[in-house]
Write a protein that holds these residues in place. Sequence first.
Motif, PDB file in Angstrom:
ATOM      1  N   SER A  18      38.474  20.327  49.689  1.00 52.75           N
ATOM      2  CA  SER A  18      37.165  19.632  48.879  1.00 52.75           C
ATOM      3  C   SER A  18      37.332  18.493  48.341  1.00 52.75           C
ATOM      4  O   SER A  18      36.491  17.412  48.506  1.00 52.75           O
ATOM      5  N   ILE A  31      32.523  21.069  44.855  1.00 47.75           N
ATOM      6  CA  ILE A  31      33.473  21.380  43.583  1.00 47.75           C
ATOM      7  C   ILE A  31      34.818  21.715  44.030  1.00 47.75           C
ATOM      8  O   ILE A  31      35.091  22.127  44.997  1.00 47.75           O
ATOM      9  N   THR A  39      35.629  27.119  46.815  1.00 45.67           N
ATOM     10  CA  THR A  39      34.727  27.035  48.042  1.00 45.67           C
ATOM     11  C   THR A  39      34.019  28.249  48.620  1.00 45.67           C
ATOM     12  O   THR A  39      35.025  28.946  49.117  1.00 45.67           O
ATOM     13  N   ASP A  58      33.551  20.874  55.179  1.00 45.76           N
ATOM     14  CA  ASP A  58      34.525  21.574  54.343  1.00 45.76           C
ATOM     15  C   ASP A  58      34.362  23.160  54.433  1.00 45.76           C
ATOM     16  O   ASP A  58      33.070  23.622  54.557  1.00 45.76           O
TER      17      ASP A  58
HETATM   18 MG   LIG Z   1      37.126  23.831  48.511  1.00 46.08          MG
END
Ligand SMILES: [Mg+2]
Length: 295
Positions: A18, A31, A39, A58
């Motif tokens: 991320s 985040i 995540t 992601d």
């Molecule tokens: Mg992540």
Amino acid sequence: MKKCGFVSLVGRPNVGKSTLLNSILDVKLAITSDKVGTTRNAIQGIYNDDDSQIVFVDTPGIAKPIHRLNQILNKKAYANTDAEIILFLVDISTGFGKGDEYILNQIKDKSSVKFLLLNKIDKIKKEVLIKRITEIKEKFDFDEIIPISAYKKDNIDTLMKCIKSYLKEGEAYYSEDDFTNISVKFMMSEFVREQVLRLTRDEVPHTVACYTEEYREDDKGVYVSVLVVVDRDNIKKMIIGNRGSMIKEIGTKARGEMEKFLGKKVYLSTYVKTIKNWRDRDKYLLELGIKEEDE
Ligand SMILES: [Mg+2]
Ligand SMILES: Nc1nc2c(ncn2[C@@H]2O[C@H](COP(=O)(O)OP(=O)(O)OP(=O)(O)O)[C@@H](O)[C@H]2O)c(=O)[nH]1
């Protein structure tokens, strides 16, 4: 015509997927925290420049499934490996371990181009990095191996050039104004969950889900209300903190991130509620937006 394609970020939890997404897009979309399993959703970030449109995906870090939640997260991570290019990230400061090999085995037969990204090079000496690269090269076959620091934005230019060299020209998938698949409401709940992850101890993060119950705007600013769901009352106590000190800090910091993201004044309220075993109950996984109808 531009160079177009999907590029997915895959790897163990906490390797920096991320952080890399945010560094590439130069905006905080996903985040991040030092807790494993930050995540929970596949987050698309659309990169646009004069000659390319690249959709970066992601994914949740892949870890052993214990709860129904982890099963769903693994599925989401693998569902996104049908991209033109897979960026397989490892934390090279700790080396290439068994967990990394497990994931590599899962993706090795995919037809995608595979890059190995050695992340967190800012944490190790150059000699150690060179030694580890040599060992990896002897053992595995990747299309590219690129050392980076997602956090310090080191070598990201090289990575982008290299990605573009593999993509073909085609019609863009999205308009140039689009930059993500996720909603603002979702982002708001994530900013609260990020602070819960960052400010509480290790046992808390996995037991928490956040959900935006209200989002409205007038000429004074944006009004956001986020529900924080936990699965035990003692965790609820920890999140609220002594006389509400913890939830206050979570709220203040999350509001700061929201204002940065929206460029507007934000009025945030947060509520904490216990729902026993929400991680194993499809009803709540659905309601909290973690699970989709057909999963
Ligand atoms: Mg992540
Ligand atoms: N020193 C250093 N830290 C990094 C780097 N990249 C990421 N981190 C840190 O590593 C931690 C994990 O980063 P994330 O981006 O949340 O990791 P992730 O792979 O998305 O993790 P999951 O979402 O749990 O799968 C955070 O504390 C980051 O600040 C880097 O290049 N150098």
